[in-house]
Design an enzyme around this catalytic site. Structure first.
Site, mmCIF file in Angstrom:
data_model
loop_
_atom_site.group_PDB
_atom_site.id
_atom_site.type_symbol
_atom_site.label_atom_id
_atom_site.label_comp_id
_atom_site.label_asym_id
_atom_site.label_seq_id
_atom_site.Cartn_x
_atom_site.Cartn_y
_atom_site.Cartn_z
ATOM 1 N N TYR A 235 0.824 -1.201 0.000
ATOM 2 C CA TYR A 235 0.000 0.000 0.000
ATOM 3 C C TYR A 235 0.857 1.249 0.000
ATOM 4 C CZ TYR A 235 0.897 0.990 4.965
ATOM 5 O OH TYR A 235 1.496 1.313 6.154
ATOM 6 N N ARG B 271 8.283 4.013 -4.734
ATOM 7 C CA ARG B 271 8.321 3.036 -3.636
ATOM 8 C C ARG B 271 7.298 1.931 -3.856
ATOM 9 N NH1 ARG B 271 7.544 5.017 2.472
ATOM 10 N NH2 ARG B 271 5.420 5.349 1.699
ATOM 11 N N ARG C 72 -7.797 -20.379 -2.058
ATOM 12 C CA ARG C 72 -6.888 -20.231 -0.922
ATOM 13 C C ARG C 72 -5.810 -21.311 -0.926
ATOM 14 N NH1 ARG C 72 -5.362 -20.995 4.283
ATOM 15 N NH2 ARG C 72 -5.089 -19.094 5.520
ATOM 16 N N HIS D 155 -1.301 -21.312 0.111
ATOM 17 C CA HIS D 155 -0.186 -20.474 0.505
ATOM 18 C C HIS D 155 0.722 -20.118 -0.660
ATOM 19 C CE1 HIS D 155 -1.467 -21.570 4.538
ATOM 20 N NE2 HIS D 155 -0.606 -20.699 5.044
ATOM 21 N N LYS E 214 6.554 -2.032 2.050
ATOM 22 C CA LYS E 214 5.356 -1.434 2.643
ATOM 23 C C LYS E 214 4.150 -2.352 2.411
ATOM 24 C CE LYS E 214 3.255 3.151 3.268
ATOM 25 N NZ LYS E 214 3.734 3.314 4.665
ATOM 26 N N GLU F 186 11.988 2.476 14.485
ATOM 27 C CA GLU F 186 11.076 3.485 13.954
ATOM 28 C C GLU F 186 9.779 3.454 14.735
ATOM 29 O OE1 GLU F 186 10.074 2.576 9.899
ATOM 30 O OE2 GLU F 186 9.820 0.447 10.305
ATOM 31 N N LEU G 46 11.376 1.234 7.364
ATOM 32 C CA LEU G 46 10.824 1.628 6.073
ATOM 33 C C LEU G 46 11.500 2.921 5.623
ATOM 34 C CD1 LEU G 46 8.551 1.132 3.904
ATOM 35 C CD2 LEU G 46 7.199 2.780 5.215
#
Length: 287
Positions: free
Chosen positions: A33, A52, A100, A102, A149, A182, A207
């Site tokens: 995101y 990014r 579904r 993995h 992120k 952070e 990040l």
């Protein structure tokens, strides 16, 4: 007028914005995101945010959901449709919808994308800057690749909740060696005895914040030295000034950590200086 969201090719009322139950973002946090500030009708640092995003997608081997130019147009349109002058947009891309399992779905599975935007009140930001924030420290219990992120933010949410329950607004992560990494949703800075800005190097342990990167340009313009190195909680608490940076707030002064006053217990001059110069240097993209 109701809010509008962009979901997988369609502009829909925010209340009707939905993703499939087997979207991998929902089931595996298999997505990334970006959050970006909108200020006075312009998007701040859009190029760096999209850079990014591309890096995060590449690290997780997720395809772009559309061309970069098309995505920029979608972002701008969502901001316009929601009449955002001051606020933010949120962008999320996941590996898509698949049975579904993995392991990654078969090649050609279409990534899912959601873009939303909302208005915020600049007066609230100004009030926080004038008063300063409180923070707590917590052990850093996240996975090692926080440089990506991703939407896997459960440890961050738990840390922020712990801060709230202790009357604070941010939680600052501390590694096994007692050094600051952070914040739960921010990068952390301090001003040392020499008046230099100190922040942890942007390696896999934190990040690489976009505001953090632009702040480095601001500091260079102001002639302020930046020292990228590790620092302990004790050093941070004894520093002249501490502040945090994030896309939607630029920099907030931290006036108390774990009940201990930072400096004189009031917002410092460095964060104010950075904030005042930031938008003269940051990239601005018209909506």
């Amino acid at each position: 007028m109701s809010r509008i969201a962009y979901v997988n090719g369609a502009y829909v009322p925010h209340s009707d914005a939905m993703v499939h139950v087997e979207d991998r973002g929902y089931q595996f946090a298999d997505g990334v995101y970006e959050v970006c500030e909108i200020r006075h009708g312009v998007i701040v640092d859009l190029t760096r945010h999209l850079d990014r995003l591309g890096r995060s997608l590449g690290e997780l081997r997720i395809d772009w959901p559309m061309s970069r130019a098309a995505l920029a147009q979608v972002i701008r349109r969502v901001a316009r449709m929601n009449h955002v002058k001051n606020g933010m947009f949120y962008l999320q891309v996941t590996r898509g919808v698949a049975k579904r399992d993995h392991v990654f779905p078969k090649a050609g599975t279409r990534p899912s994308i959601v873009v939303t935007a909302k208005s915020t009140d600049p007066k609230i930001i100004a009030a926080k800057n004038a008063k300063g924030l409180k923070a707590i420290t917590v052990p850093d219990n996240r996975w090692e690749r926080v440089d990506i992120k991703t939407v896997g933010l459960l440890p961050n949410a738990m840390a922020r909740q712990a801060a709230k329950e202790q009357g604070a607004q941010e939680a600052i992560y501390v590694d096994r060696d007692g050094n600051v990494t952070e914040g739960a949703a921010t990068n952390v800075w301090m001003v040392d005895a020499d008046g230099a800005l100190v922040t942890r190097p942007a390696e896999h342990g934190i990040l690489r914040g976009i505001t953090r990167t632009t702040l480095q340009d601001v500091a260079a313009r102001l002639g302020v030295e930046i020292r990228e190195r590790k620092f302990s909680v004790e050093e941070m608490k004894a520093s002249r000034e501490v502040f945090i940076t994030a896309a939607t707030s630029i920099c907030f002064p931290i006036v108390e950590i774990d009940g201990h006053a930072v400096g004189n217990g009031h917002p410092g001059s460095m964060s104010q200086k950075i904030r005042e110069a930031f938008f003269d240097i940051a990239e601005k993209t018209s909506i």
